[in-house]
Motif scaffolding. Structure first.
Motif, mmCIF file in Angstrom:
data_model
loop_
_atom_site.group_PDB
_atom_site.id
_atom_site.type_symbol
_atom_site.label_atom_id
_atom_site.label_comp_id
_atom_site.label_asym_id
_atom_site.label_seq_id
_atom_site.Cartn_x
_atom_site.Cartn_y
_atom_site.Cartn_z
ATOM 1 N N SER A 155 -5.715 6.449 17.919
ATOM 2 C CA SER A 155 -4.297 6.395 17.558
ATOM 3 C C SER A 155 -4.136 7.030 16.188
ATOM 4 O O SER A 155 -5.103 7.173 15.437
ATOM 5 C CB SER A 155 -3.785 4.947 17.547
ATOM 6 N N THR A 156 -2.899 7.402 15.873
ATOM 7 C CA THR A 156 -2.650 8.108 14.612
ATOM 8 C C THR A 156 -1.423 7.520 13.911
ATOM 9 O O THR A 156 -0.416 7.228 14.556
ATOM 10 C CB THR A 156 -2.429 9.612 14.856
ATOM 11 N N VAL A 157 -1.544 7.363 12.598
ATOM 12 C CA VAL A 157 -0.431 6.912 11.770
ATOM 13 C C VAL A 157 -0.314 7.890 10.608
ATOM 14 O O VAL A 157 -1.324 8.311 10.033
ATOM 15 C CB VAL A 157 -0.655 5.478 11.237
ATOM 16 N N VAL A 158 0.914 8.252 10.262
ATOM 17 C CA VAL A 158 1.157 9.185 9.169
ATOM 18 C C VAL A 158 1.892 8.475 8.036
ATOM 19 O O VAL A 158 2.870 7.755 8.284
ATOM 20 C CB VAL A 158 1.974 10.405 9.645
ATOM 21 N N PHE A 159 1.414 8.678 6.818
ATOM 22 C CA PHE A 159 2.007 8.063 5.635
ATOM 23 C C PHE A 159 2.478 9.156 4.679
ATOM 24 O O PHE A 159 1.875 10.236 4.596
ATOM 25 C CB PHE A 159 0.996 7.169 4.914
ATOM 26 N N ALA A 160 3.527 8.872 3.945
ATOM 27 C CA ALA A 160 4.037 9.782 2.914
ATOM 28 C C ALA A 160 3.686 9.240 1.540
ATOM 29 O O ALA A 160 3.733 8.028 1.307
ATOM 30 C CB ALA A 160 5.551 9.938 3.048
ATOM 31 N N VAL A 161 3.322 10.133 0.638
ATOM 32 C CA VAL A 161 3.062 9.767 -0.759
ATOM 33 C C VAL A 161 4.209 10.324 -1.593
ATOM 34 O O VAL A 161 4.463 11.538 -1.596
ATOM 35 C CB VAL A 161 1.712 10.340 -1.241
ATOM 36 N N LYS A 196 4.926 4.381 5.079
ATOM 37 C CA LYS A 196 4.647 4.755 6.462
ATOM 38 C C LYS A 196 5.823 5.508 7.057
ATOM 39 O O LYS A 196 6.973 5.112 6.898
ATOM 40 C CB LYS A 196 4.344 3.508 7.294
ATOM 41 N N LEU A 197 5.515 6.631 7.742
ATOM 42 C CA LEU A 197 6.554 7.391 8.414
ATOM 43 C C LEU A 197 6.724 6.901 9.851
ATOM 44 O O LEU A 197 5.734 6.726 10.570
ATOM 45 C CB LEU A 197 6.201 8.882 8.424
ATOM 46 N N ASN A 198 7.953 6.680 10.247
ATOM 47 C CA ASN A 198 8.257 6.246 11.610
ATOM 48 C C ASN A 198 8.476 7.497 12.465
ATOM 49 O O ASN A 198 9.520 8.139 12.397
ATOM 50 C CB ASN A 198 9.505 5.363 11.613
ATOM 51 N N ILE A 199 7.458 7.854 13.264
ATOM 52 C CA ILE A 199 7.485 9.099 14.038
ATOM 53 C C ILE A 199 7.455 8.770 15.527
ATOM 54 O O ILE A 199 6.713 7.892 15.969
ATOM 55 C CB ILE A 199 6.286 10.008 13.667
ATOM 56 N N ASP A 200 8.242 9.471 16.284
ATOM 57 C CA ASP A 200 8.307 9.283 17.733
ATOM 58 C C ASP A 200 6.913 9.383 18.349
ATOM 59 O O ASP A 200 6.090 10.212 17.937
ATOM 60 C CB ASP A 200 9.220 10.357 18.331
ATOM 61 N N ASN A 201 6.622 8.543 19.334
ATOM 62 C CA ASN A 201 5.293 8.484 19.949
ATOM 63 C C ASN A 201 4.847 9.824 20.525
ATOM 64 O O ASN A 201 3.666 10.192 20.418
ATOM 65 C CB ASN A 201 5.251 7.403 21.032
ATOM 66 N N GLU A 202 5.745 10.548 21.161
ATOM 67 C CA GLU A 202 5.378 11.842 21.730
ATOM 68 C C GLU A 202 4.972 12.823 20.634
ATOM 69 O O GLU A 202 4.028 13.609 20.798
ATOM 70 C CB GLU A 202 6.534 12.409 22.548
ATOM 71 N N GLU A 203 5.684 12.766 19.519
ATOM 72 C CA GLU A 203 5.348 13.661 18.408
ATOM 73 C C GLU A 203 4.039 13.250 17.737
ATOM 74 O O GLU A 203 3.267 14.099 17.297
ATOM 75 C CB GLU A 203 6.490 13.677 17.385
ATOM 76 N N ILE A 204 3.784 11.937 17.688
ATOM 77 C CA ILE A 204 2.527 11.450 17.128
ATOM 78 C C ILE A 204 1.352 11.973 17.949
ATOM 79 O O ILE A 204 0.313 12.375 17.403
ATOM 80 C CB ILE A 204 2.503 9.903 17.072
ATOM 81 N N ALA A 205 1.502 11.988 19.259
ATOM 82 C CA ALA A 205 0.446 12.500 20.136
ATOM 83 C C ALA A 205 0.166 13.968 19.833
ATOM 84 O O ALA A 205 -1.006 14.405 19.786
ATOM 85 C CB ALA A 205 0.832 12.314 21.598
#
Length: 321
Positions: free
Chosen positions: A21-27, A36-45
């Motif tokens: 799984s992947t999570v993206v964070f902003a600094v 934490k960035l809230n990104i659509d699941n399809e885009e996260i994939a």
């Protein structure tokens, strides 16, 4: 960590495939707060797939790539770097614990234009690869000027900011080890010079313990230049020091090698070297780095800061068994 170990660790995690799984964070700029960035699941994939391929393209599938410590960095090409020093204050956010307590990035209170970097965490609950990506000016659209987009065969003003996600990244963290793809980000980071100078002073202390110099002050005076300070840091693992080459042998070498002869002065009893010029100080550090080499085949003299130790025949035979 060796490059072979790095590749093994990367493949072990990426081999989990469907479990990843992947999570993206902003600094955030200036404060370096992580959100934490809230990104659509399809885009996260898609993002996960893109960065996994980038890891393969930049590290795993690169032939003849070498991995060396930042403290021993030289000018060789096709190299990535194991960071073995203290993190500079400008990159302290690299050590942020990425857990559920990280606040969410809010479009009501936050601004895409204020994002300095991204942190991309890929992995399972047990093991992760954490990527660090410094955003370039072209990766956030709408920070200034007047933007137009096509709509029904007409250009209209576009007022929202856009975060452009590209596969490039600057560094990664795996198994508690930081790996940098190049040194530019480090060298431009706030506090890196202070880290290098601190480590360089430790190397100067080692030189002082050899009692080969009448004074090390001239070297210390040059540590304000980061490029020179890095060279001083490197000599702490010098084979000249590690192998405890006698001072008499070192002094003889400085008097007879063509690149060093007549470049330094000596005490009356010839027991110590006097570094009376900037050039002599630079040459002395190069000499401690064992940069002056001679070909046994041609007897030609060379200068090289990039060197790989060649294993003896006995060791190679044992490895091939």
């Amino acid at each position: 960590m060796t490059r072979t170990q790095l590749i093994t660790h990367l493949n072990q995690i990426l081999g989990e495939e469907n479990q990843l799984s992947t999570v993206v964070f902003a600094v955030i700029k200036e404060t370096f707060e992580v959100k934490k960035l809230n990104i659509d699941n399809e885009e996260i994939a898609f993002i996960q797939k893109m960065f996994i391929q980038s890891i393969k393209d930049k590290i795993i599938n690169v032939e003849e790539q070498t991995l060396i410590k930042v403290s021993e960095a030289d000018n060789r090409a096709n190299t990535i770097f194991h960071y073995d020093l203290d993190l500079p204050s400008g990159l302290a956010f690299y050590s942020t614990e990425l857990n559920d307590r990280i606040p969410m990035f809010s479009f009501q209170n936050d601004d895409l234009g204020n994002i300095d970097s991204l942190i991309i965490k890929i992995g399972t609950e047990q093991n992760q690869i954490i990527l660090f990506k410094k955003l370039s000016p072209v990766e956030v659209f709408g920070k200034g000027g007047f933007n137009l987009v096509g709509s029904n065969n007409r250009l209209k003003k576009f007022e929202d900011k856009v975060l452009r996600m590209t596969p490039n990244f600057n560094a990664l963290l795996i198994s508690d080890t930081y790996i940098f793809l190049d040194l530019k980000l480090l060298e431009n980071s706030y506090g890196f010079h202070d880290v290098i100078v601190r480590e360089a002073n430790n190397s100067v202390a080692i030189i002082e313990s050899l009692y080969i110099l009448e004074s090390t002050q001239g070297i210390t005076d040059l540590l304000g230049k980061t490029s020179f300070a890095r060279k001083v840091v490197k000599i702490r693992n010098s084979p000249v020091i590690v192998k405890q080459i006698p001072n008499t042998q070192i002094i003889h070498f400085t008097k007879t090698h063509p690149a060093l002869a007549n470049k330094m002065k000596y005490s009356d009893d010839n027991s110590q070297i006097i570094l009376h010029t900037k050039k002599s100080r630079e040459l002395f550090i190069k000499m401690l780095d064992d940069a002056f080499l001679t070909s046994e085949l041609t007897a030609q003299y060379y200068e090289s800061s990039a060197k790989d130790v060649i294993e003896g025949e006995e060791n190679n035979d044992q490895e091939n068994q």
